[in-house]
Design a protein around this motif. Sequence first.
Motif, PDB file in Angstrom:
ATOM      1  N   HIS A  12       0.861  -1.189   0.000  1.00  0.00           N
ATOM      2  CA  HIS A  12       0.000   0.000   0.000  1.00  0.00           C
ATOM      3  C   HIS A  12       0.889   1.228   0.000  1.00  0.00           C
ATOM      4  CE1 HIS A  12      -2.905   3.017   1.418  1.00  0.00           C
ATOM      5  NE2 HIS A  12      -3.841   2.198   0.971  1.00  0.00           N
ATOM      6  N   ASN A  13       0.520   2.221  -0.781  1.00  0.00           N
ATOM      7  CA  ASN A  13       1.378   3.404  -0.942  1.00  0.00           C
ATOM      8  C   ASN A  13       1.683   4.091   0.385  1.00  0.00           C
ATOM      9  OD1 ASN A  13       1.883   3.440  -3.775  1.00  0.00           O
ATOM     10  ND2 ASN A  13      -0.233   4.104  -4.121  1.00  0.00           N
ATOM     11  N   SER A  14       0.759   4.045   1.345  1.00  0.00           N
ATOM     12  CA  SER A  14       1.013   4.691   2.638  1.00  0.00           C
ATOM     13  C   SER A  14       2.146   4.002   3.389  1.00  0.00           C
ATOM     14  CB  SER A  14      -0.257   4.690   3.490  1.00  0.00           C
ATOM     15  OG  SER A  14      -0.647   3.362   3.819  1.00  0.00           O
ATOM     16  N   ASP A  17       5.392   5.248   1.841  1.00  0.00           N
ATOM     17  CA  ASP A  17       5.664   6.618   2.296  1.00  0.00           C
ATOM     18  C   ASP A  17       6.226   6.615   3.712  1.00  0.00           C
ATOM     19  OD1 ASP A  17       4.746   7.614  -0.106  1.00  0.00           O
ATOM     20  OD2 ASP A  17       2.741   8.073   0.648  1.00  0.00           O
ATOM     21  N   ASP A 153      -5.082   2.314  -4.172  1.00  0.00           N
ATOM     22  CA  ASP A 153      -3.796   2.695  -3.584  1.00  0.00           C
ATOM     23  C   ASP A 153      -2.852   1.516  -3.356  1.00  0.00           C
ATOM     24  OD1 ASP A 153      -4.388   5.458  -3.452  1.00  0.00           O
ATOM     25  OD2 ASP A 153      -5.603   5.111  -1.666  1.00  0.00           O
ATOM     26  N   VAL A 155       0.038  -1.032  -4.306  1.00  0.00           N
ATOM     27  CA  VAL A 155       1.237  -0.882  -5.149  1.00  0.00           C
ATOM     28  C   VAL A 155       1.190  -1.867  -6.309  1.00  0.00           C
ATOM     29  CG1 VAL A 155       3.756  -1.015  -5.182  1.00  0.00           C
ATOM     30  CG2 VAL A 155       2.575  -0.093  -3.167  1.00  0.00           C
TER      31      VAL A 155
END
Length: 215
Positions: A12-14, A17, A153, A155
């Motif tokens: 997941h992009n979060s 990050d 969202d 990846v």
Amino acid sequence: MKGTVFAVALNHNSQLDFWRKAFHEAPYNAPPQTPVWFIKPRNTVITSGDVIPHPIGETVQSGATLALFISTNKVGKAARKVSAKDAEQYIAGYALANEVSLPETSFYRPAIKAKCRDGFCPIGQMSDVKTINSLDIITEINGQEVDRWSTHDLVRSASELLSALSDFTTLNEGDVILLGTPHQRAILHPNDTVTIRADGFPILQNTVVLAGGQA
């Protein structure tokens, strides 16, 4: 459940990050280039309506996600070295799931003690939903929404994950792939009722019970 439940971290992009700075520290010095896999063993798997044991003195986190169910293809062949474009042939369907976990300090080697406790993988009833693109997955605790995220969202898509996993292991009918969770997770407490929802899916609902105690 007759198969193996495979799960993926950092999908997941979060999560990317949050861990971006750590990716560039020793010993790895770069982000992972392939999916980071772990297994939710048979003792973790429960169904909707079952209880999630809450270990005494621990912080327990809910991880709403989707479970991809593997099937054989039209000629009965198991999934081995499947391309992403052919992956749909091996997807029987999807269900809501909850990748319950204790907090972790690293995703490079997901911890057995955090991931593999009894009842830490509720999986719901499989749906005939054909597409999961941009699907909102909602977590409610005691009837109140506490988290919502979109499969947009992720990846890697479901097909890409199936392809990557089948590159080094044969996936048989009944095996499951959990598609990943956001970095932010809801906290579960004893006596909570956690409900996972998404359009087109039967709800997944479980009550949290103090391990060794009563709700």
